[in-house]
Structure formats: structure tokens, C-alpha cells
Design a protein around this motif. Structure first.
Motif, PDB file in Angstrom:
ATOM      1  N   SER A 507      33.128 -31.633 -10.136  1.00 31.20           N
ATOM      2  CA  SER A 507      34.127 -31.388 -11.176  1.00 31.20           C
ATOM      3  C   SER A 507      35.022 -30.235 -10.744  1.00 31.20           C
ATOM      4  CB  SER A 507      33.446 -31.046 -12.508  1.00 31.20           C
ATOM      5  OG  SER A 507      34.407 -30.703 -13.487  1.00 31.20           O
ATOM      6  N   ASN A 508      36.323 -30.535 -10.559  1.00 31.31           N
ATOM      7  CA  ASN A 508      37.304 -29.512 -10.194  1.00 31.31           C
ATOM      8  C   ASN A 508      36.896 -28.725  -8.944  1.00 31.31           C
ATOM      9  OD1 ASN A 508      38.931 -30.128 -12.481  1.00 31.31           O
ATOM     10  ND2 ASN A 508      37.593 -28.846 -13.763  1.00 31.31           N
ATOM     11  N   GLY A 509      36.321 -29.415  -7.959  1.00 27.58           N
ATOM     12  CA  GLY A 509      35.954 -28.758  -6.708  1.00 27.58           C
ATOM     13  C   GLY A 509      34.609 -28.073  -6.714  1.00 27.58           C
ATOM     14  N   ASP A 510      33.931 -28.047  -7.858  1.00 26.28           N
ATOM     15  CA  ASP A 510      32.582 -27.478  -7.940  1.00 26.28           C
ATOM     16  C   ASP A 510      31.563 -28.622  -7.932  1.00 26.28           C
ATOM     17  OD1 ASP A 510      33.774 -25.009  -8.158  1.00 26.28           O
ATOM     18  OD2 ASP A 510      33.637 -24.947 -10.347  1.00 26.28           O
ATOM     19  N   GLU A 523      29.988 -23.333  -6.268  1.00 24.13           N
ATOM     20  CA  GLU A 523      31.337 -23.044  -6.769  1.00 24.13           C
ATOM     21  C   GLU A 523      32.148 -22.313  -5.700  1.00 24.13           C
ATOM     22  OE1 GLU A 523      30.719 -21.880 -11.342  1.00 24.13           O
ATOM     23  OE2 GLU A 523      29.453 -20.706  -9.970  1.00 24.13           O
ATOM     24  N   ASN A 524      33.442 -22.142  -6.006  1.00 21.98           N
ATOM     25  CA  ASN A 524      34.363 -21.388  -5.140  1.00 21.98           C
ATOM     26  C   ASN A 524      34.300 -21.870  -3.691  1.00 21.98           C
ATOM     27  OD1 ASN A 524      34.794 -19.956  -7.455  1.00 21.98           O
ATOM     28  ND2 ASN A 524      33.978 -18.002  -6.713  1.00 21.98           N
TER      29      ASN A 524
END
Length: 657
Positions: A507-510, A523-524
Motif C-alpha cells: 500500500s503506497n510503497g509500504d 516502510e520508507n
């Protein structure tokens, strides 16, 4: 103050001196050998003078060439850095006779303290406790054996002019002296141009603690507290810290006062280091004095705020010290890791070559910590066989020892090197070991903790989860680009001997990874295909890992742990378990060169019968001689090289029938 200084050195220390000179508004000149023509120091200096061939004996050790360079450029003073001519009293006198200032101690102090034999005699006369040993010169191997047996094994064979871990052997038996004495003498001649040797008692389970002293030409001497340098391999320091976890205030005061008294007695007037061997009970004995700037000086600078290079320059210019002992305080804790071009997985043997990738961590404040990297190289530079294999010195500062160690661990994660072997995984292993964190260390640490050699560390459960998540994220990025129709949520991650079925949601790159009752969140994410470093945050903790593609997956290294991680469908994982293991090539009948180097001698011939343990060859690399022994009984079938040949790593030197 001087307007122009010549730096009679190379590599990271030349760069280090240039940085201080720039801050002080002093122009710099560096001399360089054939091997250093395109070096970082040459690029940074205001002027550069070529002084000869790559071997130090043709360039950096030739005083006439240094003096000529001073004359050509109009420099007023010479900073020798460390090594080479830094502890050569004759060189200091030569400069004085030419009207050139030597940025270092006066020649009498160098002679009294810089020579390992003379310093022990002086210390004994001054009433300083010294390690038992023979402080006279030694004629030959037979004489060395006689002395060693009088002192009692184990003994340490040391070059009188030695330093930097070169010209040292520990001898536990008569045979060790027979082999070690000529090797040390050869190393001493090659590295320092002085083959005098002495022998002293080797104290078992010792700690190496040294005091930084600083004197001026007006009789003032202070100490800047201690450094502990007990983490060593081949008698060369690898990790240093300041202050020492061993000392209490009483011992620190006593050791510091003794170092200052010794420096005052000899009229010391520059930066220098008084070295002690310390017992676990905090007893200590004078070992030697290094009459120069030490490699590990950054940790002292980080805890005191004093620029030692600046102080050496000011003292040489005749200025008195601007502070006294009462003005100096210990602030926090500092660690230094020496980043070497060597292969820790092969006994720390030198590894020369080009820095195909060189990406150190960012310097400066990182949260409450500080990161510093002293280097003399850039990406694309070559680590030469002619000099010390150090790439850089990575230092961290924290408010406490634990904070400094934590900062070092993260900085090592962020340090990426490709093109040659390096010791970053080993340094990371030490930072993660409970014994090191406890401070209960000795100069035997590496031998005690890695008795079979360094092979990395097994993964923790947290590392398995982290590496699995990284592999899944990379696999998803690559699949989305190449074959988006194959994207799915259920996978099997195979990391080494561990297998785990997981479910991945993005989700959204995570990424969230669930399996075996554990859930982790990645994350990040900072990674694109082709990048050798993957950075991100896993379960709230920032991390960096090195990555490269491999069959069906990736080779991932996190600190001291390296794994081949596969991302498979459940069916592929089932079939994968049925594959036979790959057999390693049989090299049992070969003697391979463990590193690039120069063949000093071949001690066997075709048809010769050889027993296990007998010397087969001697190789030299990075000024160190390495003895290769037969690992089996047998008859020599072929000898593929001769004395004087240059060889590559893994080149077949000798084959058995």
C-alpha cells in the motif's frame, strides 16, 4: 604561523592534515609516488610534487626527495603524518639543518622515545615499570632463540623502528622464533629501512591502553586521556575507543600522570602517545612511546574537542599550549573502526584492487550521535599492494559507550564498498557481540571469539524477517515491471536453511508481511532495480542492507549476516527442496595464493616429499610477509611460480601429485 606546509605522506592522513590547514588558512604541498599520482590528496592540495616510484623505498622514505620538494615549493615546514619518516630523528635533524621546521618532536625526544629499544632503556632509568624483556639488539636467529628461552615463552619479536602492527610476531615455541625472527627482520627492513629487532615477554590476555600526550616548546605537557586499542588482528589495531571501559578514575589519573612525567623527562614537544599493556586487574606497564600522531587520534578529538593536527602545527610554530590539564574534560564516548581492504572470511588477508563502488555514510550529526569518516580515497581509486590496506577510518561519538556502539553499527550498515574484499561485516559483528558491548575485552578477542576464523554470524529471527521482507519488496518491484500478471500475495521465502510461507500486502510503497504468527511492516523503501543498497524502516527501525541479484532471488547482507534469499511460489518451493546440493570444487591437492602479492620464496621443488605443516612458499603483500604451509602430506607434482613473481588471489602456486 606558517603560510605553507609540505605533507610528507599519503592517503587519509595527508587528506586529514590538508583539512586542518585549510581551516587555518595554510597552503599545502603533498609529495606523491607513481602509485598516488591521481590520489585524493594530490587533488586537494594546493601543490603536488612527484618524488618517485611506487615502493616507499623509492619515494616516501627518501629524505633527499622530500627536502628537494620543500625547496621547489617554498614550504616552511614539513608534517610527516604517521609511518614513513615520522619517527626518524635523522630526518628531523636534516630538516633543521636546512632551516625547515619539522612538525613533530625534537630529534632527541625521537631518539629517546621513538626507538623501541632506546625507549625501554630510558623508561627503566626513569623508574617506569616496563614489560620484562631483552632491550638490546639481537644479532641473528640463534641469538634470538637464546634470548627467548632465557625470558621464557611466549615472547614477542618486534622491530625496533616498528609501528602500525608491522614487524611483530608472537612466538610460543623455539620453532616460532626460528621462522618468525627472519620474517620480522625482513618486514622491518622493507617497511622502516631498519632491521633491528628486540624481544620481550608476551603478556597473555592483556589490554592495550594508550595515553595521548601533547607538549610545547615552553615546558608544558598535558595528556588528553586514554584510548583502548585491544581489538587487534595480526598485532594491528582494528577498533579503538576513548575512553577505555577498563579504567576507573584512579587508574586513569595514575596512567596519565606517568605518561606526562615520561614526556617531561624527555623534553617532549609535540603530540605523542605513551602505550601501556594493562592487565584485567588494571595493573599496567610501559610498552613504548610513539613520537608521532597516531592513526586512532580521531577518537581523542571527538571526546575532547581538540584538533591534534592543529596543536602540532601551533607547537611547531613556537606557540605555547592555550590550555592546561584542568581545562581538559572527557565528553561522551567515541569509537573508531578501521575499514581495511582485506578479506575477513580468509583470515583477514589483504585484498587489493579498484573501488568499483565507494559510498560511505554521511558525516556530521545523526540524531544525538556524530559520524566522522577519515578517508583518502574516492570511488574508482585503487588500493595498491605497495602500502597499508586501510581504506578509511570510520568514527562515531555518542553520549555513552552504548550510544557510540549503536551509532557505529548503523554507520557500518550505511558503508558500501564493491570491487575488493573489505572487513565491514567483521566490524559489524564485533559491534553486535555481547562481550564487546560489556567491555570485557583483550588483545586475544578475535582469536577467542572467532577461533575457527570469521565466517559471518548466523541470522537472528529478526534478521530473517527483515531480509525476507526486503527480498519480497524487491521481487514485487521487479515483477511489476517485467510481468505484472504474475503478481500475487502468497509466497514462500527461503533464507539460508529457513523457509517461511508468508502473505504480502502492499500500500503506497509500504509492505506488510504476515506468516508463522509474525507480522512485520516495511516502510520508507528507498530502492530501485540495479541499486546495490536497500534502505528503509522495518517495524519502526531504520536499516540498510547490501543486495545483489542471484538465481531465483537475492544475496542480502545485513551487518555480519549474508544470506541467499529466494522468493518462490508454494509449488516452486516444494520442487526446490528436491534439488541436490551443489558440490564444491576439490582444491585439496593445490596450494592457492590467498591474496594478490609478490612471491618472496618457493621452498619446495618438483618431486619433493612434503609433510603437513612444512613451509611451501612465502608471499608478501601490503608490506606483510605471509607463510604458506602444506595442509597435507604428499609429493610435489608441479611448481607454477618462482621467487619475484606477482600472483593473483586463488592462483595455483603448487600442486601435489
Amino acid at each position: 604561523m606558517f603560510s605553507k606546509i609540505l605533507i610528507a605522506n599519503r592517503g587519509e592522513i595527508a587528506v586529514r592534515i590538508i583539512k586542518t590547514c585549510r581551516r587555518l588558512g595554510i597552503k599545502t604541498v603533498v609529495v606523491y609516488s607513481e602509485a598516488d599520482a591521481d590520489s585524493m590528496a594530490v587533488e586537494m592540495a594546493d601543490e603536488a610534487v612527484f618524488i618517485g616510484g611506487a615502493p616507499a623505498s623509492e619515494s616516501y622514505l627518501v629524505a633527499d626527495k622530500i627536502v628537494d620538494a620543500v625547496r621547489q615549493t617554498g614550504a616552511e615546514a614539513v608534517h610527516p603524518g604517521f609511518g614513513f619518516l615520522s619517527e626518524n630523528a635523522g630526518f628531523a635533524r636534516r630538516l633543521a639543518a636546512e632551516g625547515i621546521v619539522f612538525i613533530g618532536p625534537n630529534p632527541k625526544a625521537i631518539e629517546a622515545m621513538g626507538d623501541k629499544i632506546e625507549s625501554k632503556k630510558f623508561a627503566a632509568r626513569a623508574g617506569v615499570s616496563t614489560v620484562p624483556g631483552h632491550v638490546g639488539e639481537i644479532d641473528d636467529t640463534a641469538h634470538a632463540i637464546k634470548i627467548a628461552e632465557e625470558i621464557g615463552y611466549p615472547v614477542m619479536i618486534k622491530a625496533s623502528a616498528g609501528g602500525g602492527g608491522k614487524g611483530i610476531r608472537v612466538a610460543w615455541t623455539r620453532k616460532d622464533v626460528e621462522e618468525g625472527f627472519p620474517a620480522v627482520r625482513a618486514e622491518a627492513k622493507s617497511s622502516f629501512g631498519d632491521d633491528r629487532i628486540f624481544i620481550e615477554k608476551f603478556i597473555e590476555s592483556p589490554r592495550h591502553v594508550e595515553i595521548q600526550v601533547l607538549g610545547d616548546k615552553h615546558g608544558n605537557v598535558v595528556h588528553l586521556f586514554e584510548r583502548e586499542c585491544s581489538i587487534q588482528r595480526r598485532n594491528q589495531k582494528v577498533i579503538e575507543e576513548a575512553p577505555s571501559p577498563l579504567l576507573d578514575e584512579k587508574t586513569r589519573k595514575a596512567m596519565g600522570e606517568q605518561a606526562v612525567a615520561l614526556a617531561q623527562a624527555v623534553g617532549y614537544d609535540s603530540a605523542g602517545t605513551v602505550e601501556f599493556v594493562a592487565g584485567q586487574d588494571r595493573s599496567f606497564f610501559f610498552l613504548e612511546m610513539n613520537t608521532r600522531l597516531q592513526v586512532e587520534h580521531p577518537v581523542t578529538e571527538l571526546i575532547t574537542g581538540v584538533d591534534l593536527v592543529e596543536q602540532m602545527i601551533r607547537v611547531a610554530a613556537g606557540e605555547p599550549l592555550a590550555f592546561g590539564q584542568k581545562d581538559l574534560k572527557i565528553n561522551g564516548w567515541a569509537m573508531e573502526s578501521r575499514i581495511y581492504a582485506e578479506d575477513p572470511y580468509r583470515g583477514f588477508l589483504p585484498s587489493i584492487g579498484r573501488l568499483v563502488r565507494y559510498s560511505p555514510p554521511e558525516e556530521g550529526a545523526v540524531g544525538a550521535a556524530v559520524v566522522r569518516n577519515d578517508a583518502g580515497v574516492r570511488e574508482g581509486d585503487e588500493i595498491s599492494m605497495f602500502y597499508d590496506p586501510m581504506i578509511s577510518k570510520l568514527s562515531t561519538w555518542g553520549k555513552s559507550r552504548d550510544a557510540a556502539i549503536d551509532a557505529m553499527g548503523r554507520a557500518l550498515e550505511d558503508f558500501h564498498i564493491e570491487g575488493l574484499g573489505h572487513n565491514i561485516p567483521f566490524l559489524a559483528a564485533v559491534m553486535d557481540q555481547p562481550r564487546f558491548r560489556s567491555g570485557k575485552i583483550s588483545t586475544n578477542y578475535i582469536k577467542d571469539e572467532f577461533p575457527e576464523g570469521f565466517q559471518g554470524l548466523p541470522p537472528t529471527e529478526a534478521q530473517l524477517d527483515l531480509m525476507g521482507a526486503v527480498a519480497l519488496a524487491m521481487h514485487r518491484v521487479l515483477t511489476r515491471r517485467a510481468a505484472p500478471d504474475l503478481l500475487r500475495d502468497d509466497w514462500v521465502v527461503v533464507a539460508g536453511h529457513n523457509q517461511r510461507a508468508v502473505r504480502v500486502t502492499a500500500s503506497n510503497g509500504d509492505f506488510t508481511v504476515e506468516g508463522d504468527g509474525r507480522t512485520g511492516r516495511l516502510e520508507n523503501v528507498d530502492w530501485r532495480p540495479g541499486q546495490p543498497v536497500f534502505r528503509g524502516r522495518y517495524d519502526g527501525v531504520d536499516f540498510s542492507v547490501t543486495v545483489k541479484p542471484a538465481a531465483e532471488g537475492f544475496i542480502i547482507r545485513h551487518r555480519a549476516t549474508t544470506l541467499h534469499v529466494l522468493v518462490l511460489t508454494p509449488r516452486s518451493a516444494e520442487l526446490h527442496q528436491k534439488l541436490p546440493p551443489k558440490k564444491a570444487a576439490d582444491t585439496s591437492k593445490m596450494v592457492l595464493s590467498p591474496m594478490p602479492g609478490l612471491v618472496v620464496s618457493i621452498d619446495v621443488a618438483q618431486g619433493q616429499e612434503v609433510k603437513t605443516g612444512e613451509i611451501v612458499a612465502v608471499l608478501e603483500a601490503m608490506k606483510m610477509q605471509n607463510i604458506l604451509r602444506a595442509e597435507r602430506d604428499g609429493v610435489i607434482k608441479t611448481v607454477n611460480v618462482k621467487s619475484g613473481d606477482s600472483v593473483a588471489a586463488d592462483e595455483v602456486l603448487v600442486e601435489f601429485a
